[in-house]
Design a protein around this motif. Structure first.
Motif, PDB file in Angstrom:
ATOM      1  N   PHE A  79       0.843  -1.206   0.000  1.00  0.00           N
ATOM      2  CA  PHE A  79       0.000   0.000   0.000  1.00  0.00           C
ATOM      3  C   PHE A  79       0.873   1.249   0.000  1.00  0.00           C
ATOM      4  CE2 PHE A  79      -4.575   1.045   1.378  1.00  0.00           C
ATOM      5  CZ  PHE A  79      -5.090   0.417   0.260  1.00  0.00           C
ATOM      6  N   ASN A 103       5.347  10.869 -10.554  1.00  0.00           N
ATOM      7  CA  ASN A 103       4.205   9.946 -10.540  1.00  0.00           C
ATOM      8  C   ASN A 103       4.257   9.150  -9.241  1.00  0.00           C
ATOM      9  OD1 ASN A 103       2.003   8.447 -12.152  1.00  0.00           O
ATOM     10  ND2 ASN A 103       3.299   6.777 -11.378  1.00  0.00           N
ATOM     11  N   ALA A 104       3.097   8.858  -8.686  1.00  0.00           N
ATOM     12  CA  ALA A 104       3.032   7.974  -7.518  1.00  0.00           C
ATOM     13  C   ALA A 104       2.088   6.830  -7.845  1.00  0.00           C
ATOM     14  CB  ALA A 104       2.532   8.749  -6.293  1.00  0.00           C
ATOM     15  N   GLY A 105       2.566   5.596  -7.754  1.00  0.00           N
ATOM     16  CA  GLY A 105       1.740   4.421  -8.042  1.00  0.00           C
ATOM     17  C   GLY A 105       1.989   3.345  -7.005  1.00  0.00           C
ATOM     18  N   ILE A 106       1.003   2.474  -6.813  1.00  0.00           N
ATOM     19  CA  ILE A 106       1.238   1.310  -5.953  1.00  0.00           C
ATOM     20  C   ILE A 106       1.770   0.185  -6.836  1.00  0.00           C
ATOM     21  CG2 ILE A 106       0.196  -0.460  -4.483  1.00  0.00           C
ATOM     22  CD1 ILE A 106      -1.826   1.521  -3.528  1.00  0.00           C
ATOM     23  N   TYR A 107       2.964  -0.266  -6.547  1.00  0.00           N
ATOM     24  CA  TYR A 107       3.552  -1.402  -7.253  1.00  0.00           C
ATOM     25  C   TYR A 107       4.160  -2.312  -6.187  1.00  0.00           C
ATOM     26  CZ  TYR A 107       3.433   2.432 -10.672  1.00  0.00           C
ATOM     27  OH  TYR A 107       3.051   3.511 -11.426  1.00  0.00           O
ATOM     28  N   LEU A 150       7.365  -5.806  -9.123  1.00  0.00           N
ATOM     29  CA  LEU A 150       6.655  -6.127 -10.368  1.00  0.00           C
ATOM     30  C   LEU A 150       6.543  -4.843 -11.187  1.00  0.00           C
ATOM     31  CD1 LEU A 150       5.126  -7.991 -12.257  1.00  0.00           C
ATOM     32  CD2 LEU A 150       3.060  -7.557 -10.930  1.00  0.00           C
ATOM     33  N   HIS A 193       2.763   3.886 -15.325  1.00  0.00           N
ATOM     34  CA  HIS A 193       3.489   5.141 -15.526  1.00  0.00           C
ATOM     35  C   HIS A 193       4.956   5.052 -15.091  1.00  0.00           C
ATOM     36  CE1 HIS A 193      -0.705   7.118 -15.563  1.00  0.00           C
ATOM     37  NE2 HIS A 193      -0.378   6.629 -16.722  1.00  0.00           N
ATOM     38  N   ALA A 250      -2.743   6.523  -5.708  1.00  0.00           N
ATOM     39  CA  ALA A 250      -1.564   5.793  -6.197  1.00  0.00           C
ATOM     40  C   ALA A 250      -1.980   4.447  -6.792  1.00  0.00           C
ATOM     41  CB  ALA A 250      -0.564   5.588  -5.065  1.00  0.00           C
ATOM     42  N   SER A 282      -4.445   3.771  -8.631  1.00  0.00           N
ATOM     43  CA  SER A 282      -5.339   3.883  -9.779  1.00  0.00           C
ATOM     44  C   SER A 282      -4.733   4.833 -10.815  1.00  0.00           C
ATOM     45  CB  SER A 282      -6.705   4.392  -9.331  1.00  0.00           C
ATOM     46  OG  SER A 282      -6.536   5.486  -8.485  1.00  0.00           O
ATOM     47  N   PRO A 283      -5.148   4.655 -12.074  1.00  0.00           N
ATOM     48  CA  PRO A 283      -4.489   5.401 -13.160  1.00  0.00           C
ATOM     49  C   PRO A 283      -4.979   6.843 -13.290  1.00  0.00           C
ATOM     50  CG  PRO A 283      -6.049   3.814 -14.061  1.00  0.00           C
ATOM     51  CD  PRO A 283      -6.075   3.630 -12.584  1.00  0.00           C
ATOM     52  N   CYS A 313      -1.273  -3.821   3.297  1.00  0.00           N
ATOM     53  CA  CYS A 313      -2.635  -4.336   3.113  1.00  0.00           C
ATOM     54  C   CYS A 313      -2.582  -5.794   2.698  1.00  0.00           C
ATOM     55  CB  CYS A 313      -3.389  -3.522   2.067  1.00  0.00           C
ATOM     56  SG  CYS A 313      -2.956  -3.901   0.370  1.00  0.00           S
ATOM     57  N   GLU A 335      -3.742  -8.138   0.203  1.00  0.00           N
ATOM     58  CA  GLU A 335      -4.308  -8.047  -1.139  1.00  0.00           C
ATOM     59  C   GLU A 335      -5.076  -9.332  -1.432  1.00  0.00           C
ATOM     60  OE1 GLU A 335      -5.656  -6.545  -3.244  1.00  0.00           O
ATOM     61  OE2 GLU A 335      -4.294  -5.668  -4.700  1.00  0.00           O
ATOM     62  N   MET A 341     -11.642   0.283  -2.592  1.00  0.00           N
ATOM     63  CA  MET A 341     -11.217   1.490  -3.318  1.00  0.00           C
ATOM     64  C   MET A 341     -11.620   1.407  -4.778  1.00  0.00           C
ATOM     65  SD  MET A 341      -7.281   2.283  -2.149  1.00  0.00           S
ATOM     66  CE  MET A 341      -6.574   1.223  -3.384  1.00  0.00           C
ATOM     67  N   PHE A 389      -5.198  -3.111 -16.224  1.00  0.00           N
ATOM     68  CA  PHE A 389      -5.571  -4.218 -15.336  1.00  0.00           C
ATOM     69  C   PHE A 389      -7.094  -4.360 -15.207  1.00  0.00           C
ATOM     70  CE2 PHE A 389      -1.283  -3.615 -13.638  1.00  0.00           C
ATOM     71  CZ  PHE A 389      -0.890  -4.907 -13.326  1.00  0.00           C
TER      72      PHE A 389
HETATM   73  C1  LIG Z   1      -2.140  -3.614  -3.408  1.00  0.00           C
HETATM   74  C2  LIG Z   1      -1.826  -3.246  -4.833  1.00  0.00           C
HETATM   75  C3  LIG Z   1      -0.751  -3.834  -5.486  1.00  0.00           C
HETATM   76  C4  LIG Z   1      -0.453  -3.500  -6.801  1.00  0.00           C
HETATM   77  N1  LIG Z   1       0.635  -4.045  -7.410  1.00  0.00           N
HETATM   78  C5  LIG Z   1       0.988  -3.654  -8.651  1.00  0.00           C
HETATM   79  C6  LIG Z   1       2.195  -4.115  -9.235  1.00  0.00           C
HETATM   80  O1  LIG Z   1       2.948  -4.858  -8.629  1.00  0.00           O
HETATM   81  N2  LIG Z   1       2.519  -3.696 -10.484  1.00  0.00           N
HETATM   82  C7  LIG Z   1       1.695  -2.870 -11.181  1.00  0.00           C
HETATM   83  O2  LIG Z   1       2.030  -2.510 -12.324  1.00  0.00           O
HETATM   84  N3  LIG Z   1       0.543  -2.404 -10.653  1.00  0.00           N
HETATM   85  C8  LIG Z   1       0.173  -2.778  -9.399  1.00  0.00           C
HETATM   86  N4  LIG Z   1      -0.972  -2.306  -8.841  1.00  0.00           N
HETATM   87  C9  LIG Z   1      -1.898  -1.509  -9.659  1.00  0.00           C
HETATM   88  C10 LIG Z   1      -1.412  -0.090  -9.809  1.00  0.00           C
HETATM   89  O3  LIG Z   1      -1.285   0.519  -8.547  1.00  0.00           O
HETATM   90  C11 LIG Z   1      -2.363   0.732 -10.657  1.00  0.00           C
HETATM   91  O4  LIG Z   1      -2.432   0.165 -11.941  1.00  0.00           O
HETATM   92  C12 LIG Z   1      -1.990   2.194 -10.753  1.00  0.00           C
HETATM   93  O5  LIG Z   1      -2.797   2.797 -11.731  1.00  0.00           O
HETATM   94  C13 LIG Z   1      -0.539   2.406 -11.068  1.00  0.00           C
HETATM   95  O6  LIG Z   1      -0.226   3.796 -11.094  1.00  0.00           O
HETATM   96  P1  LIG Z   1       0.071   4.555 -12.480  1.00  0.00           P
HETATM   97  O7  LIG Z   1      -1.249   4.562 -13.217  1.00  0.00           O
HETATM   98  O8  LIG Z   1       0.510   5.895 -12.052  1.00  0.00           O
HETATM   99  O9  LIG Z   1       1.102   3.756 -13.198  1.00  0.00           O
HETATM  100  C14 LIG Z   1      -1.273  -2.592  -7.501  1.00  0.00           C
HETATM  101  C15 LIG Z   1      -2.344  -1.986  -6.837  1.00  0.00           C
HETATM  102  C16 LIG Z   1      -2.616  -2.294  -5.517  1.00  0.00           C
HETATM  103  C17 LIG Z   1      -3.746  -1.568  -4.826  1.00  0.00           C
END
Ligand SMILES: Cc1cc2nc3c(=O)[nH]c(=O)nc-3n(C[C@H](O)[C@H](O)[C@H](O)COP(=O)(O)O)c2cc1C
Length: 496
Positions: free
Chosen positions: A143, A157-161, A174, A181, A212, A214-215, A304, A306, A319, A381
């Motif tokens: 998270f 950019n901030a994303g959950i990966y 991953l 992004h 983070a 979500s896109p 979290c 998952e 969410m 996704f």
């Molecule tokens: C718990 C959790 C784990 C996630 N793990 C990944 C991951 O490992 N790799 C990935 O590409 N997206 C993962 N996602 C989905 C991304 O967070 C989502 O696609 C998001 O839009 C990415 O940000 P961006 O659009 O700025 O690239 C995960 C989401 C959550 C909530």
């Protein structure tokens, strides 16, 4: 007005009776995950673990999870009462996603209370769970907001990966190059022959994972959207060792570099994914090497569990049921498609299936809806199956959707449209492993399907059916219903 930080959010949950402090000793190894699963099944509270085996003293002694694990708590996080209806929550998120209040950089903040540099970096000092017995290791990033910067535009950019502890100071992740992004940033750094600077933010405002995870469109900085949700600029501080900025009141920040060099890859996976399956195989993946950790005094680790199963929706599913509907609706509005009445994402599929309710204006409208969603990178996704119904069908009801699918959809009349081999999720267990090979293909491949359960406009209007294209239903005439309602007690049915 958002929550300033994780501590304020935890205090609010406590006040609302939505938090349980666990003071009995628990094991980070499988036990915390199993407890979290049972609490999700029982629709229970958020959890603050205060006595974790091996972490009763030391750098970090507490773990918080489940804050967004119910719709009521998501409503609270967004400033709504618990009984807010789906359309209001989705409408609010649609609006806020389009607003920006630029973040500001401040000199310092509590996240700099403690600074740890090599050789003292050791991720094992944090009570990171092995959430599930089949997982390949301890997932430190579930998270977290993973921050990177576009080297051309300098927009962050901030994303959950997801990321798993490798060694004391390494984290294989991953990282999908296509669509995501940070993946796009990674490709640019690789072309320059440079490693990508990364900062992983653990624990802050509850809206952070909503954005983070979500896109938010490419080129838009999530910190600026956070400002819109909070009603004031997010205050950021500069990282110590990488050219990135992170929230001044975050709990923990891990800084580092990821190189596109297979010699540095470490094995990652499997992970209990949002699909509800542990479907991945252990694979060598791009790996972050940590250069610094900063954290608040007595930091609270945030993670979290998952993976959604029938009866237990994860925080991500809760969410997604709002955010993925809001994002889809904004895509349809931007595409100029008329008549969108509601967009519903049931938590169980996280938006892999999306239901769109329309006022039908023309025959090809459902196909236009599917094409718009599938053409958006937000579909990486999500949105594998698109269901379209008319405005007399309430898509929040599976029963109503099922009825529409049974009697309004005709596969031989284009009611089902398959779009094969388009980009999609690499973690869908129904996709053969070779179509999930991101090293070979860049991303996963999906066969997407439109289920058009709207009434077919190719049918001629018929006078026998009151000039409609479809036959009347078995509902009595309104005047007959009114008369029966008036006589209900007289008929001896008043108690029915
Ligand atoms: C718990 C959790 C784990 C996630 N793990 C990944 C991951 O490992 N790799 C990935 O590409 N997206 C993962 N996602 C989905 C991304 O967070 C989502 O696609 C998001 O839009 C990415 O940000 P961006 O659009 O700025 O690239 C995960 C989401 C959550 C909530």
């Amino acid at each position: 007005m958002g929550f300033m930080d994780l501590r304020e959010w935890i205090a609010r949950l406590d006040k609302e009776g939505e938090l349980r402090r666990i003071t009995a000793e628990v094991d980070w190894d499988r036990e915390i995950g199993a407890i979290a699963r049972r609490v999700l099944e029982k629709k229970g509270p958020a959890l603050l673990f205060e006595a974790i085996k091996g972490y009763r003293t030391g750098r970090c002694t507490k773990l918080f999870t489940g804050g967004l694990g119910s719709r009521d708590r998501l409503a609270l996080a967004l400033g709504f009462p618990r009984d807010v209806v789906n359309r209001d929550l989705v409408g609010y998120v649609m609006q806020k996603n389009r607003e920006r209040i630029p973040a500001v950089t401040v000199r310092t903040g509590p996240v700099k209370d403690v600074i740890v540099r090599p050789p003292d970096i050791d991720q094992h000092e944090f009570p990171v769970p092995r959430w599930h017995y089949r997982e390949g290791g301890r997932y430190i990033h579930t998270f977290s907001a993973i921050v990177t910067r576009d080297p051309d535009t300098r927009v962050m950019n901030a994303g959950i990966y997801r990321g798993m502890i490798g060694q004391r100071d390494t984290t294989p992740m991953l990282l999908i190059k296509g669509g995501q992004h940070w993946g796009q940033h990674f490709v640019k750094y690789a072309a320059r022959g440079e490693p990508m600077p990364v900062a992983c933010v653990i624990g802050w405002d509850p809206v952070m994972p909503l954005l983070a995870g979500s896109p938010i469109p490419a080129g838009v900085c999530e910190w600026d959207v956070m400002g819109a949700y909070r009603g004031e600029p997010a205050e950021l501080v500069r990282c110590e060792t990488v050219d990135l900025e992170v929230p001044a009141t975050a709990e923990i920040v891990l800084e580092g570099l990821i190189a596109d060099d297979p010699a540095t890859y470490e094995t990652e996976g499997p992970f209990g994914e949002f699909t509800g399956y542990v479907s991945d195989l252990p694979t060598p993946r791009p790996t972050m090497t940590l250069t610094c950790i900063t954290h608040r005094r007595d930091p609270i680790f945030r993670g979290c569990l998952e993976g959604t199963l029938p009866g237990s929706a994860s925080e991500n599913s809760v969410m997604s049921s709002v955010q993925r509907a809001a994002i889809a609706w904004n895509i349809l509005v931007a595409a100029g498609i008329p008549g969108i009445r509601d967009v519903v994402v049931h938590p169980i599929t996280n938006g892999t299936n999306v239901c769109v309710q329309i006022t039908k204006h023309y025959q090809g409208q459902p196909k236009q809806i599917a094409a718009a969603l599938w053409g958006a990178s937000a579909a990486q996704f999500r949105y594998k199956h698109v269901f379209v119904v008319e405005d007399d069908i309430d898509v929040s009801s599976y029963e109503q959707l099922d009825w529409a699918l049974a009697y309004r959809m005709n596969a031989g009349e284009d009611g089902i449209v398959v779009f094969p081999g388009i980009f999609g999720s690499p973690i869908d267990p129904s996709t053969p492993l070779e179509d999930r090979d991101i090293r070979q293909l860049g991303t996963g491949l999906w066969n997407r399907v439109l289920f058009d359960a709207t009434r077919n406009w190719k049918f001629p209007r018929r006078p026998e059916w009151d000039g409609e294209r479809f036959p009347p239903t078995v509902r009595p005439a309104p005047e007959d219903e009114a008369r029966v309602s008036e006589r209900w007690s007289e008929l001896g049915l008043g108690d029915v």
